[in-house]
Design a protein around this motif. Structure first.
Motif, PDB file in Angstrom:
ATOM      1  N   ARG A 190      24.203   5.744  84.241  1.00  0.00           N
ATOM      2  CA  ARG A 190      23.549   6.378  83.092  1.00  0.00           C
ATOM      3  C   ARG A 190      24.452   6.345  81.855  1.00  0.00           C
ATOM      4  NH1 ARG A 190      22.779  10.201  87.118  1.00  0.00           N
ATOM      5  NH2 ARG A 190      24.187  11.667  86.089  1.00  0.00           N
ATOM      6  N   ALA A 191      25.682   6.816  81.999  1.00  0.00           N
ATOM      7  CA  ALA A 191      26.599   6.822  80.856  1.00  0.00           C
ATOM      8  C   ALA A 191      26.912   5.409  80.388  1.00  0.00           C
ATOM      9  CB  ALA A 191      27.893   7.554  81.225  1.00  0.00           C
ATOM     10  N   LEU A 192      26.973   4.492  81.327  1.00  0.00           N
ATOM     11  CA  LEU A 192      27.174   3.071  81.021  1.00  0.00           C
ATOM     12  C   LEU A 192      26.239   2.303  81.941  1.00  0.00           C
ATOM     13  CD1 LEU A 192      28.842   1.000  79.393  1.00  0.00           C
ATOM     14  CD2 LEU A 192      30.420   0.916  81.320  1.00  0.00           C
ATOM     15  N   GLU A 193      25.166   1.800  81.371  1.00  0.00           N
ATOM     16  CA  GLU A 193      24.098   1.198  82.178  1.00  0.00           C
ATOM     17  C   GLU A 193      24.312  -0.300  82.322  1.00  0.00           C
ATOM     18  OE1 GLU A 193      19.267   0.387  81.978  1.00  0.00           O
ATOM     19  OE2 GLU A 193      20.327   1.318  80.296  1.00  0.00           O
ATOM     20  N   ILE A 194      24.167  -0.777  83.551  1.00  0.00           N
ATOM     21  CA  ILE A 194      24.130  -2.216  83.808  1.00  0.00           C
ATOM     22  C   ILE A 194      22.666  -2.637  83.903  1.00  0.00           C
ATOM     23  CG2 ILE A 194      24.767  -4.078  85.394  1.00  0.00           C
ATOM     24  CD1 ILE A 194      27.103  -2.824  83.883  1.00  0.00           C
ATOM     25  N   PHE A 195      22.306  -3.654  83.126  1.00  0.00           N
ATOM     26  CA  PHE A 195      20.913  -4.107  83.116  1.00  0.00           C
ATOM     27  C   PHE A 195      20.544  -4.718  84.466  1.00  0.00           C
ATOM     28  CE2 PHE A 195      21.458  -5.113  78.317  1.00  0.00           C
ATOM     29  CZ  PHE A 195      21.260  -3.775  78.010  1.00  0.00           C
ATOM     30  N   ARG A 196      19.302  -4.499  84.858  1.00  0.00           N
ATOM     31  CA  ARG A 196      18.811  -5.159  86.067  1.00  0.00           C
ATOM     32  C   ARG A 196      18.526  -6.635  85.830  1.00  0.00           C
ATOM     33  NH1 ARG A 196      18.102   0.022  86.351  1.00  0.00           N
ATOM     34  NH2 ARG A 196      17.933   1.119  88.350  1.00  0.00           N
ATOM     35  N   GLU A 197      18.291  -6.980  84.584  1.00  0.00           N
ATOM     36  CA  GLU A 197      18.126  -8.390  84.200  1.00  0.00           C
ATOM     37  C   GLU A 197      18.932  -8.638  82.940  1.00  0.00           C
ATOM     38  OE1 GLU A 197      14.094  -9.557  83.747  1.00  0.00           O
ATOM     39  OE2 GLU A 197      13.493  -8.920  85.772  1.00  0.00           O
ATOM     40  N   ALA A 198      19.681  -9.734  82.921  1.00  0.00           N
ATOM     41  CA  ALA A 198      20.469 -10.060  81.737  1.00  0.00           C
ATOM     42  C   ALA A 198      19.541 -10.350  80.565  1.00  0.00           C
ATOM     43  CB  ALA A 198      21.352 -11.267  82.016  1.00  0.00           C
ATOM     44  N   ALA A 199      20.025 -10.064  79.361  1.00  0.00           N
ATOM     45  CA  ALA A 199      19.231 -10.260  78.149  1.00  0.00           C
ATOM     46  C   ALA A 199      19.903 -11.273  77.232  1.00  0.00           C
ATOM     47  CB  ALA A 199      19.052  -8.934  77.425  1.00  0.00           C
ATOM     48  N   ALA A 200      19.081 -11.925  76.436  1.00  0.00           N
ATOM     49  CA  ALA A 200      19.615 -12.876  75.454  1.00  0.00           C
ATOM     50  C   ALA A 200      20.320 -12.113  74.345  1.00  0.00           C
ATOM     51  CB  ALA A 200      18.479 -13.721  74.888  1.00  0.00           C
ATOM     52  N   THR A 201      21.222 -12.802  73.663  1.00  0.00           N
ATOM     53  CA  THR A 201      21.965 -12.204  72.561  1.00  0.00           C
ATOM     54  C   THR A 201      22.170 -13.239  71.472  1.00  0.00           C
ATOM     55  OG1 THR A 201      24.080 -11.193  71.952  1.00  0.00           O
ATOM     56  CG2 THR A 201      24.119 -12.765  73.748  1.00  0.00           C
ATOM     57  N   SER A 202      22.458 -12.763  70.269  1.00  0.00           N
ATOM     58  CA  SER A 202      22.663 -13.676  69.145  1.00  0.00           C
ATOM     59  C   SER A 202      24.028 -14.356  69.204  1.00  0.00           C
ATOM     60  CB  SER A 202      22.535 -12.903  67.826  1.00  0.00           C
ATOM     61  OG  SER A 202      23.468 -11.839  67.771  1.00  0.00           O
ATOM     62  N   GLU A 203      24.920 -13.876  70.067  1.00  0.00           N
ATOM     63  CA  GLU A 203      26.243 -14.499  70.190  1.00  0.00           C
ATOM     64  C   GLU A 203      26.124 -15.790  70.997  1.00  0.00           C
ATOM     65  OE1 GLU A 203      29.070 -13.394  68.779  1.00  0.00           O
ATOM     66  OE2 GLU A 203      27.940 -11.770  67.834  1.00  0.00           O
ATOM     67  N   PRO A 204      26.553 -16.917  70.462  1.00  0.00           N
ATOM     68  CA  PRO A 204      26.405 -18.201  71.173  1.00  0.00           C
ATOM     69  C   PRO A 204      27.104 -18.179  72.534  1.00  0.00           C
ATOM     70  CG  PRO A 204      27.052 -18.550  68.872  1.00  0.00           C
ATOM     71  CD  PRO A 204      27.187 -17.080  69.142  1.00  0.00           C
ATOM     72  N   GLY A 205      26.395 -18.681  73.541  1.00  0.00           N
ATOM     73  CA  GLY A 205      26.973 -18.804  74.872  1.00  0.00           C
ATOM     74  C   GLY A 205      27.132 -17.509  75.622  1.00  0.00           C
ATOM     75  N   MET A 206      26.557 -16.422  75.109  1.00  0.00           N
ATOM     76  CA  MET A 206      26.730 -15.104  75.721  1.00  0.00           C
ATOM     77  C   MET A 206      25.399 -14.574  76.266  1.00  0.00           C
ATOM     78  SD  MET A 206      29.909 -14.015  75.185  1.00  0.00           S
ATOM     79  CE  MET A 206      31.300 -14.297  74.088  1.00  0.00           C
ATOM     80  N   ILE A 207      25.523 -13.666  77.237  1.00  0.00           N
ATOM     81  CA  ILE A 207      24.389 -12.871  77.679  1.00  0.00           C
ATOM     82  C   ILE A 207      24.785 -11.396  77.613  1.00  0.00           C
ATOM     83  CG2 ILE A 207      23.363 -14.624  79.170  1.00  0.00           C
ATOM     84  CD1 ILE A 207      24.705 -13.214  81.561  1.00  0.00           C
TER      85      ILE A 207
END
Length: 344
Positions: A190-207
């Motif tokens: 809860r305080a630091l949540e790990i996503f159940r599915e990775a999400a796209a991001t604007s940073e190249p090569g990152m999730i």
């Protein structure tokens, strides 16, 4: 009749404190009287900490009507014991839980916190029973994946597992984390949540694979690589790189969840001497300090106990402690800590 704080009285005496002509009624695990002197609540159980208690609902309508009045009436709380009702004293309403217009539960905070001797009477705590070992610490820092799996299996051994999330295409450490979580919501935090599915991001090569509970920052990692690096996006002006790579970082995330999100548990600000006493019986986890929630956040563990000690400067420490059983925190009562929260 004047009722002294923390004295034990018969139930009719407790309910009569609501005043002459009070309406008396029962609920689900609680008894009430509402009258000219306020509302009396007698709970059987429901005492969560030395100053917080939960009154189960649904609440009788007469109690709802009194609590809806302005100004809100005085509330006098009692805890039912075999020998009578322990006077907990005046309390204020901190939360009214409603569902479809009806009050489903009520949370109260006592004006005078209960001394531990009385807390143990109204909230008895038995022995902790066998706790999982901490042999997984010996695997660190070389094998964080196996250490993570063993820690999660032990700490959450009483939480039913489910189907793991889909992990295809994720970096190997994230696949390991999801397998270890095996559908347990608690592992994702809860305080630091790990996503159940990775999400796209604007940073190249990152999730993006997680975020701080209030959305202050997002956790980023490289989409490729066996054990990629980790960044905090939003914690500073530029993405801030974590000291450990993803595998060891997820091990620390699991420990942070245990320390920060667990109940029983607690959080306090402690000086150096107090901090040494907190972690004295525990074993330090041999990983480099995590950059959150403090600039240097280290972990200490014992059977059934995880402590996170955060350091921003050399004088005061931000300490979180979680346990699998309330009795494992009992020694911390004696340290003179100014707890922000504590239900041990």
């Amino acid at each position: 009749m004047e009722i002294r704080l923390w004295s034990v009285v018969a139930e009719p005496v407790a309910l009569a404190a609501a005043g002459p002509g009070a309406e008396e009624t029962g609920g689900s695990g609680a008894w009430f009287a509402a009258g000219p002197h306020g509302v009396v609540v007698v709970v059987a159980g429901g005492v969560r900490t030395h100053e917080d208690l939960t009154v189960p609902g649904p609440l009788p309508r007469v109690v709802e009507r009194h609590l809806a009045g302005e100004p809100q009436p005085a509330v006098l709380a009692f805890a039912r014991l075999p020998e009578g009702c322990l006077a907990l004293g005046a309390a204020r309403v901190t939360r009214i839980g409603r569902r479809r217009g009806a009050v489903q539960d009520l949370e109260l905070r006592l004006d005078a916190p209960l001394p531990y001797e009385f807390l143990d009477r109204v909230r008895p705590t038995g022995p902790p029973g066998p706790q999982p070992d901490i042999d997984w610490v010996n695997l660190l820092p070389d094998d964080p994946a196996t250490a993570l799996e063993r820690f999660v299996a032990g700490w959450y051994n009483d939480v039913p597992s489910g189907a793991p999330e889909k992990t295809a295409g994720l970096p190997q450490p994230l696949q390991t984390f999801h397998r270890a979580a095996a559908g347990r919501a608690e592992v994702y935090g809860r305080a630091l949540e790990i996503f159940r599915e990775a999400a796209a991001t604007s940073e190249p090569g990152m999730i993006a694979f997680g975020q701080e509970g209030d959305g202050v920052f997002t956790l980023l990692t490289e989409a490729a690589g066996d054990d990629p690096r980790v960044w905090y996006h939003g914690l500073s002006d530029q993405p801030l790189r974590e000291r450990e790579r993803l595998g060891a970082y997820l091990m620390m995330v699991a420990l942070a969840h245990a320390a920060m999100d667990s109940s029983p548990g607690g959080m306090a600000f402690a000086d150096r001497a107090q901090t040494r006493r907190i972690v004295g019986p525990l074993r330090r986890v041999p990983l480099r300090p995590m950059r959150w929630p403090c600039a240097k956040s280290r972990f200490y563990v014992g059977p059934g106990v995880v402590a996170l000690v955060g350091e921003d400067d050399g004088d005061w420490f931000e300490v979180y402690v979680g346990a699998r059983h309330r009795s494992l925190l009992r020694r911390l009562r004696k340290l003179g800590l100014d707890w922000e929260s504590f239900d041990g």
